[in-house]
Motif scaffolding. Sequence first.
Motif, PDB file in Angstrom:
ATOM      1  N   VAL A 153      69.438   6.509  22.115  1.00 15.93           N
ATOM      2  CA  VAL A 153      69.586   6.914  23.516  1.00 15.93           C
ATOM      3  C   VAL A 153      68.377   6.450  24.313  1.00 15.93           C
ATOM      4  CG1 VAL A 153      71.003   8.910  22.933  1.00 15.93           C
ATOM      5  CG2 VAL A 153      68.516   9.158  23.064  1.00 15.93           C
ATOM      6  N   ALA A 154      68.514   6.495  25.628  1.00 17.48           N
ATOM      7  CA  ALA A 154      67.420   6.106  26.511  1.00 17.48           C
ATOM      8  C   ALA A 154      66.280   7.121  26.395  1.00 17.48           C
ATOM      9  CB  ALA A 154      67.907   6.027  27.956  1.00 17.48           C
ATOM     10  N   PRO A 155      65.045   6.689  26.646  1.00 13.92           N
ATOM     11  CA  PRO A 155      63.899   7.609  26.546  1.00 13.92           C
ATOM     12  C   PRO A 155      64.024   8.846  27.426  1.00 13.92           C
ATOM     13  CG  PRO A 155      63.126   5.350  26.585  1.00 13.92           C
ATOM     14  CD  PRO A 155      64.600   5.298  26.867  1.00 13.92           C
ATOM     15  N   ASP A 156      64.616   8.710  28.621  1.00 13.78           N
ATOM     16  CA  ASP A 156      64.723   9.886  29.498  1.00 13.78           C
ATOM     17  C   ASP A 156      65.711  10.906  28.931  1.00 13.78           C
ATOM     18  OD1 ASP A 156      66.849   8.105  30.005  1.00 13.78           O
ATOM     19  OD2 ASP A 156      67.144   8.904  32.026  1.00 13.78           O
ATOM     20  N   VAL A 157      66.761  10.436  28.267  1.00 10.21           N
ATOM     21  CA  VAL A 157      67.700  11.343  27.610  1.00 10.21           C
ATOM     22  C   VAL A 157      67.008  12.032  26.436  1.00 10.21           C
ATOM     23  CG1 VAL A 157      69.844  11.486  26.270  1.00 10.21           C
ATOM     24  CG2 VAL A 157      69.734  10.031  28.302  1.00 10.21           C
ATOM     25  N   ALA A 158      66.267  11.257  25.657  1.00 13.17           N
ATOM     26  CA  ALA A 158      65.545  11.825  24.518  1.00 13.17           C
ATOM     27  C   ALA A 158      64.517  12.852  24.980  1.00 13.17           C
ATOM     28  CB  ALA A 158      64.855  10.709  23.730  1.00 13.17           C
ATOM     29  N   ARG A 202      75.915  16.081  24.472  1.00  9.33           N
ATOM     30  CA  ARG A 202      76.389  16.130  25.861  1.00  9.33           C
ATOM     31  C   ARG A 202      75.616  15.165  26.757  1.00  9.33           C
ATOM     32  NH1 ARG A 202      76.915  21.574  24.420  1.00  9.33           N
ATOM     33  NH2 ARG A 202      74.875  22.131  25.269  1.00  9.33           N
ATOM     34  N   LEU A 203      74.309  15.128  26.581  1.00 13.00           N
ATOM     35  CA  LEU A 203      73.499  14.231  27.412  1.00 13.00           C
ATOM     36  C   LEU A 203      73.800  12.764  27.103  1.00 13.00           C
ATOM     37  CD1 LEU A 203      70.102  16.145  27.266  1.00 13.00           C
ATOM     38  CD2 LEU A 203      71.432  15.696  29.330  1.00 13.00           C
ATOM     39  N   ALA A 204      73.977  12.455  25.824  1.00  8.56           N
ATOM     40  CA  ALA A 204      74.293  11.080  25.455  1.00  8.56           C
ATOM     41  C   ALA A 204      75.645  10.664  26.014  1.00  8.56           C
ATOM     42  CB  ALA A 204      74.284  10.941  23.930  1.00  8.56           C
ATOM     43  N   THR A 205      76.631  11.558  25.950  1.00 12.06           N
ATOM     44  CA  THR A 205      77.954  11.267  26.500  1.00 12.06           C
ATOM     45  C   THR A 205      77.889  11.076  28.001  1.00 12.06           C
ATOM     46  OG1 THR A 205      79.048  12.515  24.745  1.00 12.06           O
ATOM     47  CG2 THR A 205      80.305  12.141  26.768  1.00 12.06           C
ATOM     48  N   ALA A 206      77.145  11.947  28.684  1.00  9.38           N
ATOM     49  CA  ALA A 206      77.013  11.837  30.135  1.00  9.38           C
ATOM     50  C   ALA A 206      76.355  10.524  30.529  1.00  9.38           C
ATOM     51  CB  ALA A 206      76.204  13.021  30.676  1.00  9.38           C
ATOM     52  N   ALA A 207      75.330  10.108  29.756  1.00  9.21           N
ATOM     53  CA  ALA A 207      74.648   8.853  30.050  1.00  9.21           C
ATOM     54  C   ALA A 207      75.586   7.665  29.847  1.00  9.21           C
ATOM     55  CB  ALA A 207      73.416   8.709  29.163  1.00  9.21           C
ATOM     56  N   GLU A 208      76.383   7.720  28.782  1.00  9.24           N
ATOM     57  CA  GLU A 208      77.343   6.638  28.528  1.00  9.24           C
ATOM     58  C   GLU A 208      78.398   6.574  29.626  1.00  9.24           C
ATOM     59  OE1 GLU A 208      78.869   7.512  24.708  1.00  9.24           O
ATOM     60  OE2 GLU A 208      77.026   6.990  23.626  1.00  9.24           O
ATOM     61  N   THR A 209      78.862   7.744  30.071  1.00 12.04           N
ATOM     62  CA  THR A 209      79.865   7.789  31.141  1.00 12.04           C
ATOM     63  C   THR A 209      79.304   7.212  32.427  1.00 12.04           C
ATOM     64  OG1 THR A 209      80.897   9.749  30.168  1.00 12.04           O
ATOM     65  CG2 THR A 209      81.355   9.308  32.500  1.00 12.04           C
TER      66      THR A 209
END
Length: 226
Positions: A153-158, A202-209
């Motif tokens: 995932v992106a650093p901000d998501v992590a 949830r955050l990873a899914t939201a970022a992908e969406t």
Amino acid sequence: MVRTGATGTSAPDGRLSRPDRQDALLDTAAALLEAGGASAVTMEAVAANAGVSRPLVYKHFTNRDALMVALFRRESAAFDAEVAEALADVEGLEALIRVSAEAIVDGFARRRRVLRPLLRGESMNAGLRQAQSERNRRHHRWYRDRVVAERGVAPDVAEAVVTVFFGGLSALIATSPARPGPEERRRTVDVCVAMTMGGLDRLATAAETAAGAADGDGDAAETGRG
């Protein structure tokens, strides 16, 4: 109380070496903190309880704030070393989160009477806030890098996931008994793991969406220009 800096060495005249003297004074400060809270730790009280003169305490620590910062650094370093040791052979992100939570819950239970006053406003000073901030940044960076490496995932998501982990675990510990039993410990760890991993999904899914929507808008714009 864990002594991390003592070397067991003495000066030729039998006096404690500087590192050992500082560690002995920190032991005294920690004992005062455990017994009476932050307000009990004064330069005068440390001198009296250590059986030394007040000028000697000032020789090693400029003032009370410097003493409290040194105590925080020592105790948190011992705490962090235990957590690092527990994580030495752990593989996989969920296992990392679980073992981290277990080690943090156990370590804080052992050091609660020293660490809790150091983390609360009653003992806070600029130096202590800076020391805590530096420690928090190191921890966030280390865990953020693990999340990025494991999940891509992106650093901000992590970073958001790590904030959920530490924030959630701190809240759970704050509402738990001072010495949680096995069932309370298990519940705290399970909730923390579920909250952290669920948040990551949830955050990873939201970022992908969001990324997919952005790509779609870009494609539409290209089509329109065509």
